[in-house]
Design an enzyme around this catalytic site. Structure first.
Site: not given
Ligand code: DX5
Ligand code: ZN
Length: 219
Positions: A35, A37, A68, A137, A143, A145, A175-177, A197-198
């Site tokens: 990621d 950013m 991003m 997304m 972020f 989590g 991607d995400g959550g 991720g988390s």
């Molecule tokens: C968010 C990122 C994700 C993020 C996912 O901006 O693009 O890749 O790391 O993290 P979790 O799985 O914790 O939502």
């Molecule tokens: Zn990502």
């Protein structure tokens, strides 16, 4: 369609990147998700192409780079040189999305296009013939989590339809959550590349945690 698990190293221990990468390699996943950013397109700042280049020396996995950043076309050559396999860019951050995706391919990488939760699928249509991967997304980027947005599943279904209609073969990434519950909905909707991720990194036993995702997808 074969599926891929992509741990996001945004959730890893940054003081121990080499050992985190070794643990990811040992867990039997297909991708590593980076990621990138810039503190402009999204509020957070992570790292850039130099970090990806350093990591490249420690892993043969597919490096899936999610940019991003504002105007990501500026960094196409840098990511190609760093050894990125896939470079995925936001339609919202790119002035000339068609040309930028072409440039990624010319540089020898796979080209991915991504939309934020607030952007309609229609924004993808003009470039679907160019891309290797479409990323939907499932949180607002910036972020790790955050909570999964279930309403995005209808977008995944729509992209599956468009792929079928156009005779394309790109992958569909989410991607995400993602966790062992939300990933099932994503698989059912038709996604086949899963970023987490988390959820993955909260368990010291990454391999076991990956297996819970595979079990949820297979169920
Ligand atoms: C968010 C990122 C994700 C993020 C996912 O901006 O693009 O890749 O790391 O993290 P979790 O799985 O914790 O939502
Ligand atoms: Zn990502």
């Amino acid at each position: 369609m074969s599926y891929k698990i992509a741990p996001s190293i945004l959730a890893a221990d940054y003081a121990n990147f080499a050992s985190e990468l070794a643990r990811i390699d040992a867990s039997g996943v297909e991708y590593v998700h980076f990621d990138i950013m810039d503190g402009q397109f999204v509020p957070n700042i992570s790292w850039g192409a130099d970090v990806v280049a350093s990591m490249r020396k420690h892993s043969k996995l597919v490096f899936d780079c999610h940019l991003m950043v504002v105007d990501p076309v500026r960094y196409v050559d840098a990511y190609a040189q760093a050894g990125a396999d896939i470079m995925t860019i936001h339609v919202e951050a790119t002035r000339h999305i068609h040309g930028a995706l072409q440039k990624i391919k010319v540089a020898g990488m796979k080209a991915g296009v991504v939309i934020n939760p607030g952007t309609p699928v229609e924004a993808l249509i003009p470039v679907l013939d160019l891309v290797d991967q479409v990323l939907i997304m499932t949180v607002n980027p910036g972020f790790g989590g955050q909570a999964f947005i279930p309403e995005m599943m209808s977008k995944v279904e729509r992209v599956v339809e468009l792929r079928e209609k156009g005779g394309y073969s790109f992958d569909i990434e989410v991607d995400g959550g993602l966790d062992n519950n939300t990933i099932a909905a994503c698989a059912k909707a038709g996604a086949n590349v899963f970023v987490a991720g988390s959820y993955l990194f909260k368990n010291p036993d990454l391999t076991a945690q990956v297996q819970t995702l595979r079990d949820a997808i297979d169920a």
